[in-house]
Design a protein around this motif. Structure first.
Motif, PDB file in Angstrom:
ATOM      1  N   GLY A 186       4.736   5.491  10.084  1.00 29.14           N
ATOM      2  CA  GLY A 186       3.700   5.247   8.998  1.00 29.14           C
ATOM      3  C   GLY A 186       3.341   3.608   8.875  1.00 29.14           C
ATOM      4  N   MET A 187       3.407   3.244   7.701  1.00 27.76           N
ATOM      5  CA  MET A 187       3.338   1.771   7.484  1.00 27.76           C
ATOM      6  C   MET A 187       4.399   0.940   7.441  1.00 27.76           C
ATOM      7  N   GLY A 188       5.649   1.550   7.817  1.00 25.86           N
ATOM      8  CA  GLY A 188       6.955   0.891   8.088  1.00 25.86           C
ATOM      9  C   GLY A 188       7.685   0.332   6.910  1.00 25.86           C
ATOM     10  N   GLY A 189       7.362   1.151   5.652  1.00 27.29           N
ATOM     11  CA  GLY A 189       8.324   0.912   4.578  1.00 27.29           C
ATOM     12  C   GLY A 189       9.771   1.023   4.773  1.00 27.29           C
ATOM     13  N   HIS A 190      10.188   2.468   5.538  1.00 27.31           N
ATOM     14  CA  HIS A 190      11.610   2.586   5.467  1.00 27.31           C
ATOM     15  C   HIS A 190      12.248   1.645   6.455  1.00 27.31           C
ATOM     16  N   SER A 191      11.358   1.468   7.456  1.00 24.35           N
ATOM     17  CA  SER A 191      12.023   0.698   8.703  1.00 24.35           C
ATOM     18  C   SER A 191      12.128  -0.560   8.003  1.00 24.35           C
ATOM     19  N   GLU A 192      11.344  -1.250   7.493  1.00 26.13           N
ATOM     20  CA  GLU A 192      11.422  -2.728   6.892  1.00 26.13           C
ATOM     21  C   GLU A 192      12.634  -2.826   6.103  1.00 26.13           C
ATOM     22  N   ALA A 193      12.852  -1.963   4.920  1.00 24.73           N
ATOM     23  CA  ALA A 193      14.147  -1.817   4.095  1.00 24.73           C
ATOM     24  C   ALA A 193      15.469  -1.473   5.027  1.00 24.73           C
ATOM     25  N   ALA A 194      15.414  -0.851   6.110  1.00 21.37           N
ATOM     26  CA  ALA A 194      16.469  -0.381   6.884  1.00 21.37           C
ATOM     27  C   ALA A 194      16.915  -1.837   7.668  1.00 21.37           C
ATOM     28  N   ARG A 218       0.833  -1.299  -0.049  1.00 25.61           N
ATOM     29  CA  ARG A 218       0.088  -0.081   0.078  1.00 25.61           C
ATOM     30  C   ARG A 218       0.863   1.301   0.059  1.00 25.61           C
ATOM     31  N   HIS A 219       2.189   1.037   0.123  1.00 24.72           N
ATOM     32  CA  HIS A 219       2.995   2.351   0.369  1.00 24.72           C
ATOM     33  C   HIS A 219       4.327   2.190  -0.316  1.00 24.72           C
ATOM     34  N   ILE A 220       4.816   3.022  -1.210  1.00 26.87           N
ATOM     35  CA  ILE A 220       5.993   2.982  -1.654  1.00 26.87           C
ATOM     36  C   ILE A 220       7.059   3.908  -0.952  1.00 26.87           C
ATOM     37  N   PRO A 221       7.821   3.601  -0.146  1.00 29.05           N
ATOM     38  CA  PRO A 221       8.659   4.668   0.507  1.00 29.05           C
ATOM     39  C   PRO A 221       9.460   5.519  -0.343  1.00 29.05           C
ATOM     40  N   VAL A 222       9.299   6.903  -0.329  1.00 31.26           N
ATOM     41  CA  VAL A 222      10.114   7.759  -0.893  1.00 31.26           C
ATOM     42  C   VAL A 222      11.297   8.013  -0.827  1.00 31.26           C
ATOM     43  N   LEU A 223      12.404   7.961  -1.758  1.00 30.85           N
ATOM     44  CA  LEU A 223      13.640   8.090  -1.896  1.00 30.85           C
ATOM     45  C   LEU A 223      14.288   7.415  -0.821  1.00 30.85           C
ATOM     46  N   LEU A 225      20.874  -4.106  12.783  1.00 35.45           N
ATOM     47  CA  LEU A 225      20.381  -2.748  13.349  1.00 35.45           C
ATOM     48  C   LEU A 225      19.005  -2.983  14.070  1.00 35.45           C
ATOM     49  N   ARG A 226      18.722  -2.289  15.026  1.00 36.84           N
ATOM     50  CA  ARG A 226      17.595  -2.128  15.850  1.00 36.84           C
ATOM     51  C   ARG A 226      16.878  -0.942  15.603  1.00 36.84           C
ATOM     52  N   VAL A 227      15.438  -0.891  15.243  1.00 35.37           N
ATOM     53  CA  VAL A 227      14.659   0.419  14.742  1.00 35.37           C
ATOM     54  C   VAL A 227      13.853   0.655  16.089  1.00 35.37           C
ATOM     55  N   ILE A 228      13.646   1.707  16.272  1.00 33.98           N
ATOM     56  CA  ILE A 228      12.681   2.598  17.208  1.00 33.98           C
ATOM     57  C   ILE A 228      11.814   3.056  16.599  1.00 33.98           C
ATOM     58  N   GLY A 229      10.562   2.699  16.058  1.00 32.73           N
ATOM     59  CA  GLY A 229       9.595   3.266  15.390  1.00 32.73           C
ATOM     60  C   GLY A 229       8.429   4.006  16.052  1.00 32.73           C
ATOM     61  N   ILE A 230       8.304   5.304  15.967  1.00 31.92           N
ATOM     62  CA  ILE A 230       7.440   6.329  16.475  1.00 31.92           C
ATOM     63  C   ILE A 230       6.366   6.715  15.386  1.00 31.92           C
ATOM     64  N   ASP A 231       5.385   6.783  15.930  1.00 25.27           N
ATOM     65  CA  ASP A 231       4.190   7.101  15.233  1.00 25.27           C
ATOM     66  C   ASP A 231       2.901   7.950  16.173  1.00 25.27           C
ATOM     67  N   ARG A 232       2.268   8.780  15.881  1.00 27.14           N
ATOM     68  CA  ARG A 232       1.303   9.309  16.722  1.00 27.14           C
ATOM     69  C   ARG A 232      -0.170   8.781  16.378  1.00 27.14           C
ATOM     70  N   ASP A 233      -0.065   7.726  15.158  1.00 24.29           N
ATOM     71  CA  ASP A 233      -1.563   7.108  14.822  1.00 24.29           C
ATOM     72  C   ASP A 233      -1.551   5.935  15.231  1.00 24.29           C
ATOM     73  N   PRO A 234      -2.399   5.448  16.163  1.00 26.79           N
ATOM     74  CA  PRO A 234      -2.468   4.091  16.477  1.00 26.79           C
ATOM     75  C   PRO A 234      -2.682   3.214  15.489  1.00 26.79           C
TER      76      PRO A 234
END
Length: 344
Positions: A59-67, A25-30, A74-83
């Motif tokens: 967001g929907m985790g696209g950048h984090s998944e690729a990283a 549903r989401h293509i991470p930008v750049l 790597l460990r990722v801490i993912g922050i978002d205000r949207d439940p």
């Protein structure tokens, strides 16, 4: 900005993006540019157990998944205000196990967030600003003028005032200020006057009502170019409802305080107001604080940042073709070369 992202809501086959799995549903930008800029900080990390990235706009985790896939330690801490974003990204990134930690909060709380996890500083920070694909693609969230929906626009639907409440409660002067400052709307005063006049008869509660009011308020010659005449008003209200620019002004210094020396920050902005804030803070950090005329910059007064992008990186033709929502992006990056909070 909003209409440029929302134009790509459906695939060629006509399938609504909300009907597809999260990863589709989401293509991470750049994406490659972001990870390439961050990579040296991860590869040089002295941290036992591997480097740490804060994805401040999960967001929907696209950048984090690729990283996580590209950097195995790597460990990722993912922050978002949207439940809803937290829920979808957590499911998507479940295969990475404890390497991913979701946190429901705003990205100006990065220092407190990492401290609560027992982390003093991090190696990288990524911020992909503005409204997310998740929010645009779900009409009932009220972010888009292209679909009739409740006039909400809250990134966290459980917190704060909706756009409908804001328009019902604020006076004409404040509504005009929001439209003028956050949307750079030339007809802000006229639109605000029409909103106040209209609400005396009945409150504005639907996106279609607001879109029609804006169209009727703008002179016909001004509606013939520049896309949908509602886009600036919707952008302005979204920013105002979610306090986006105030949070961003706090968030960049907070993020820089959370980086280790040698750590890197990458920010993607989608409109000039966001980009101006990022550019100014980065530029100030790249200057020394020594009085003019000194032959040598004293210790502790040199630049705190090294700019990784001398000017904003934009999407190329290939990216634009693959992902139309990348059209307005402006990417900037910086490396911390001296602790940020020493002289702030």
């Amino acid at each position: 900005m909003e209409d440029q992202r929302s134009d790509a809501r459906r695939d060629i086959d006509g399938q609504a993006s909300t009907d597809r799995p999260t990863a589709q549903r989401h293509i991470p930008v750049l994406l490659d540019q972001c990870l390439t800029l961050l990579a040296p900080a991860f590869e040089s990390s002295p941290r036992e157990g591997g480097p740490v990235l804060v994805d401040g706009t999960l967001g929907m985790g696209g950048h984090s998944e690729a990283a996580l896939a590209r950097f195995p330690s790597l460990r990722v801490i993912g922050i978002d205000r949207d439940p809803q974003a937290i829920e979808l990204a957590t499911e998507r990134l479940g295969p990475f196990g404890p390497r991913f930690t979701p946190v429901l909060t705003t990205y100006d709380t990065i220092p407190d967030t990492i401290a609560s996890l027992g982390i003093d500083d991090v190696d990288g920070i990524l911020l992909d600003l503005g409204v997310s694909s998740l929010q645009l693609d779900e009409a009932e969230r009220g972010f888009s003028y292209a679909h009739d929906a409740p006039l909400d626009m809250r990134m966290n639907p459980q917190v704060g005032r909706s756009a409908a409440q804001l328009l019902a409660e604020e006076d004409e002067r404040e509504i005009a200020r929001i439209l003028r400052v956050y949307g750079e709307e030339k007809f802000a005063n006229k639109i605000a006057r029409e909103i106040v006049s209209r609400r005396q008869k009945a409150p504005l509660t639907r996106t279609s009502e607001l879109s029609q009011l804006v169209k009727d308020s703008i002179p016909a010659p001004a509606r013939r170019s520049g896309g949908n005449p509602s886009k600036r008003t919707f952008q302005a209200l979204r920013i105002g409802v979610n306090d986006e620019l105030t949070i961003l002004e706090r968030a960049i210094p907070c993020a820089l305080e959370s980086l280790r020396v040698g750590g890197r920050i990458v920010v993607e902005a989608y409109q000039s107001l966001e980009d101006r804030i990022v550019k100014n803070i980065f530029r100030q950090g790249a200057q020394d604080n020594a009085p003019s005329g000194l032959p040598v910059v004293p210790e502790g007064m040199g630049p705190r940042l090294s700019l990784l992008t001398r000017k904003a990186v934009r999407a190329d033709e290939a990216e634009l073709h693959a992902n139309p929502r990348s059209a307005p992006v402006r990417l900037r990056g910086a490396e911390l070369i001296r602790p940020w909070k020493d002289n702030t």
